[in-house]
Design an enzyme around this catalytic site. Structure first.
Site, mmCIF file in Angstrom:
data_model
loop_
_atom_site.group_PDB
_atom_site.id
_atom_site.type_symbol
_atom_site.label_atom_id
_atom_site.label_comp_id
_atom_site.label_asym_id
_atom_site.label_seq_id
_atom_site.Cartn_x
_atom_site.Cartn_y
_atom_site.Cartn_z
ATOM 1 N N ILE A 134 -13.477 29.900 20.242
ATOM 2 C CA ILE A 134 -13.546 28.588 20.198
ATOM 3 C C ILE A 134 -13.091 27.838 18.975
ATOM 4 O O ILE A 134 -13.618 28.425 17.702
ATOM 5 C CB ILE A 134 -14.928 27.898 20.820
ATOM 6 C CG1 ILE A 134 -15.043 28.105 22.240
ATOM 7 C CG2 ILE A 134 -14.857 26.254 20.648
ATOM 8 C CD1 ILE A 134 -16.391 28.008 22.458
ATOM 9 N N CYS A 135 -12.242 26.923 19.011
ATOM 10 C CA CYS A 135 -11.990 26.107 17.682
ATOM 11 C C CYS A 135 -11.288 26.938 16.730
ATOM 12 O O CYS A 135 -10.025 27.320 16.901
ATOM 13 C CB CYS A 135 -13.318 25.878 17.077
ATOM 14 S SG CYS A 135 -13.173 24.532 15.458
ATOM 15 N N ILE A 136 -11.722 27.334 15.513
ATOM 16 C CA ILE A 136 -10.981 28.076 14.489
ATOM 17 C C ILE A 136 -11.396 29.506 14.677
ATOM 18 O O ILE A 136 -10.804 30.478 14.051
ATOM 19 C CB ILE A 136 -11.375 27.736 12.990
ATOM 20 C CG1 ILE A 136 -10.527 28.432 12.027
ATOM 21 C CG2 ILE A 136 -12.927 28.063 12.766
ATOM 22 C CD1 ILE A 136 -9.023 28.088 12.095
ATOM 23 N N PRO A 138 -10.767 31.492 16.958
ATOM 24 C CA PRO A 138 -9.341 32.410 17.413
ATOM 25 C C PRO A 138 -8.500 33.110 16.256
ATOM 26 O O PRO A 138 -7.771 33.995 16.492
ATOM 27 C CB PRO A 138 -8.893 31.594 18.255
ATOM 28 C CG PRO A 138 -9.597 30.410 19.024
ATOM 29 C CD PRO A 138 -10.581 30.346 17.735
ATOM 30 N N THR A 189 -9.702 28.035 23.260
ATOM 31 C CA THR A 189 -9.545 26.907 23.437
ATOM 32 C C THR A 189 -9.581 25.907 22.100
ATOM 33 O O THR A 189 -10.572 26.326 21.150
ATOM 34 C CB THR A 189 -10.513 25.959 24.477
ATOM 35 O OG1 THR A 189 -10.449 24.849 24.631
ATOM 36 C CG2 THR A 189 -12.027 25.974 23.788
#
Length: 216
Positions: A134-136, A138, A189
């Site tokens: 999630i967020c950073i 990935p 996401t």
């Protein structure tokens, strides 16, 4: 009942796990009828930030100790995670994912994943188990899955370019949507990379959790 391992990067958006993302992740796992257990690396944070002023604070804090605040004390050191006991892995964001779980915040395209995190994440890959980032978070995926892994952090061009340099196949994504790499069974996401509110973050995280559980 499916069981999800959740890795937390501390406590607080600027130096640890993004608290809303972490709590929404746990909430949607439970709402979906699955269970979870929280883990964090037992290491010192890159630094500790005063979330009121944005300035660095001393003394520095420990990632596991801080993450225990979110998990209500129900958390273990990441080295205690046994992949055989879980169906899936989810890693919420916050700058801690790019500062403590990896050094992406400092190194960008030359980033490395923290040792315990890399060992654990790769164990889920080797076991062909589903994961969500999630967020950073990935940004770590090319270093975990290898070149060509599909991923998103939303639409930030500079961050996306660094992920591409690491070998990831970045796809732009709306805040309320997900990117699914079926081959690698990994879902991403943007959440607070794009979210303007807790409702924005919630929409994508709910989809991510449900998709990860479906792939599990």
């Amino acid at each position: 009942m499916k069981k999800v391992a959740v890795i937390l990067a501390g406590c607080g958006v600027y130096d640890g796990a993004e608290i809303n993302e972490a709590v929404l992740t746990l909430l949607h796992i439970a709402k979906a009828g699955a269970s979870y257990e929280c883990f964090a690396p037992d290491i010192e944070q890159m630094h500790t930030v005063n979330h009121l002023t944005g300035e660095e604070m001393t003394p520095n804090r420990n990632v596991l100790v801080e993450a225990a605040r979110i998990a209500r004390g129900e958390i273990k050191a990441l080295t205690e995670l046994n992949v055989d006991e879980f169906d899936a892995l989810i890693v919420p964001g916050g700058f801690g994912a790019a500062k403590n779980l990896s050094d992406f915040a400092v190194k960008g395209a030359d980033a490395q994943v923290q040792g315990d995190v890399l060992t654990t994440a790769k164990a889920f890959v080797d076991a062909n188990k589903a994961a969500g980032y999630i967020c950073i978070a990935p940004a770590m995926l090319p270093l975990i899955y290898g070149k060509g892994v599909k991923t998103t952090i939303g639409s930030d061009a500079e961050t996306a370019a660094a992920i591409e340099q690491l070998g990831g196949a970045h796809q732009s994504c709306a805040v309320n949507d997900i990117v699914v790499d079926q081959q690698h069974k990994v879902v991403t996401t943007p959440a607070y990379m794009l979210a303007q509110s807790i409702l924005d973050a919630d929409a994508g995280i709910e989809k991510l959790v449900n998709k990860v559980l479906e792939l599990a």
